[in-house]
Design an enzyme around this catalytic site. Structure first.
Site, PDB file in Angstrom:
ATOM      1  N   ASP A 298     -35.312  24.781  -6.203  1.00 43.22           N
ATOM      2  CA  ASP A 298     -36.058  24.523  -7.441  1.00 43.22           C
ATOM      3  C   ASP A 298     -35.589  25.428  -8.583  1.00 43.22           C
ATOM      4  OD1 ASP A 298     -37.364  23.044  -5.576  1.00 43.22           O
ATOM      5  OD2 ASP A 298     -39.218  24.206  -5.613  1.00 43.22           O
TER       6      ASP A 298
ATOM      7  N   GLY B 235     -48.765  21.309  -8.994  1.00 45.79           N
ATOM      8  CA  GLY B 235     -49.062  20.875  -7.625  1.00 45.79           C
ATOM      9  C   GLY B 235     -48.604  19.466  -7.333  1.00 45.79           C
TER      10      GLY B 235
END
Ligand code: GLA
Length: 394
Positions: A187, A137
């Site tokens: 990503d 996160g």
């Protein structure tokens, strides 16, 4: 037996993680793993929220990642032990894959394998041990590195004909269709295809890319604001929808096709919030391309300006920063001036800022973060010194 103490994270963690993963595999399954694979997390130097608009991004793979020790099974069962997710285990059959509301981490394995199975129905089950050190996160792509590590493990276990770009597309599809985050390709692609010592300018329209060396005298300095991110997926998905709405207004497939002149000319016909979202994307694309050139020319003042403007645009037009991230950027910028660059990185709503810091200024940047952040925001920042590493499929 003596209690096992995991090794500390260090610059060598790639190697240490491999040793740890193999050790844990032996503990879990009483035999050695057939393969041990590693996939890195990433930091994005510039070009945020541009990937799903067919735009440009400039990320680097980093020396924090996910490592998987794995062995084949004769049946169709996948047996996963996640060392860093509360030492949990999860078992499922490849013939019966469903979303797990309790063990959210397991959905990255399930989603990735569900998509992989469609392309490679020949795969069978596996025993897996997962360990990783990408802070979760934090905007450093712990999930993409998890997906790519799974794909690398299965491609080795079952000798699949799978290249890095296809692996990235599978990982992205797993997040989009199974996990429920409509992320772009950045990503997964950098985790698969990053090059040691380099950042990569990726054109998300045709997935072509160019590597650019990060000068030796620059440190990839990452600071985690440690702000817990909430409702990230829904806020992220909303941004994507808003961008798509503006592209639709212009009758094009993605905002990549819209110029700043076209956008400005239509300002009074587009809802103000949507206009700002689009202005971020169009200007950010230009900054990513500009930064690649500046990196190649070692032109620090241009890098510095582009990163500063990127942050302002993400703060004011795209509205994905937090006051803590803004504070960190302002503090670090006060030390760097035109000698380095700093901005938020990744999806936003909390997480990390990234700075390109001349080695001579690293201590001063650390000092300013340590002396001001906690005092001003009642939170402790975590500092990561990163190096650009090799992707899992490169
Ligand atoms: C997340 C997504 C990426 C990208 C960034 C923002 O990391 O997974 O696809 O959109 O946010 O640049």
């Amino acid at each position: 037996m003596a209690k096992y103490v995991p090794p500390q994270i260090s610059e060598q963690q790639g190697v240490e993680q491999q040793t740890l993963a193999q050790y844990l595999f032996e503990q879990q399954f009483q035999c050695s793993a057939e393969v041990v694979c590693h996939a890195p997390g990433r930091v994005n130097l510039i070009g945020d929220h541009t990937d799903y608009n067919d735009g440009f991004v400039l990320p680097a793979a980093i020396n924090y990642g996910t490592t998987i020790a794995a062995s084949t099974r004769e049946d169709n069962v996948v047996n996963v032990y996640a060392h860093d997710c509360g030492l949990q285990t999860n078992n499922f059959s490849l013939h019966d894959i469903s979303f797990d509301k309790e063990m959210m981490w397991s959905n990255y394995v399930k989603g990735t394998l569900q998509v992989l199975l469609k392309k490679h129905p020949e795969i069978r089950g596996a025993n897996l041990v997962v360990t990783g050190n990408v802070p979760q996160g934090a905007g450093l792509s712990s999930s993409a590195s998890f997906e790519i590590a799974i794909l690398k493990a299965f491609s080795q276990l079952y000798q699949l004909d799978l290249n890095g770009v296809n692996a990235a597309l599978i990982g992205q599809q797993a997040e989009n269709d199974f996990v429920g985050c409509n992320c772009g390709i950045m990503d997964q692609l950098i985790s698969a295809m990053g090059k040691k010592g380099h950042a990569m300018l990726l054109d998300c329209k045709d997935l072509s890319f160019e590597d650019a060396p990060i000068p030796d005298d620059l440190t990839l300095f990452i600071v985690n604001s440690n702000v817990k991110r909430g409702l990230v997926d829904s806020a992220y998905n909303l941004r994507r929808k808003q961008c798509e709405a503006v592209a639709k207004y212009f009758g094009v497939s993605a905002l990549r096709e819209v110029t700043m002149a076209q956008l400005n000319a239509a300002e009074d016909k587009i809802e103000p919030e949507l206009f700002k979202r689009a202005r971020h994307v169009v200007s950010e694309n230009a900054r990513a391309v500009m930064t690649l050139k500046a990196l190649k020319d070692n032109d620090m003042s241009t890098i510095s300006m582009a990163m500063r403007e990127s942050h302002i645009s993400l703060r004011d037009d795209f509205e994905v920063t937090t006051k803590e991230m803004d504070g960190l950027v302002e503090m670090i910028d006060s030390v760097l001036g035109t000698k380095g660059g700093v901005r938020m990185t990744g999806g936003g709503f909390g997480g990390c800022v990234v700075a390109l810091v001349p080695t001579a200024l690293v201590e001063q940047v650390k000092d300013v973060v340590n002396s001001r952040y906690e005092q001003e925001f009642s939170l402790t920042a975590s500092i990561y010194h990163c190096t650009a590493t090799q992707g899992a499929f490169r």
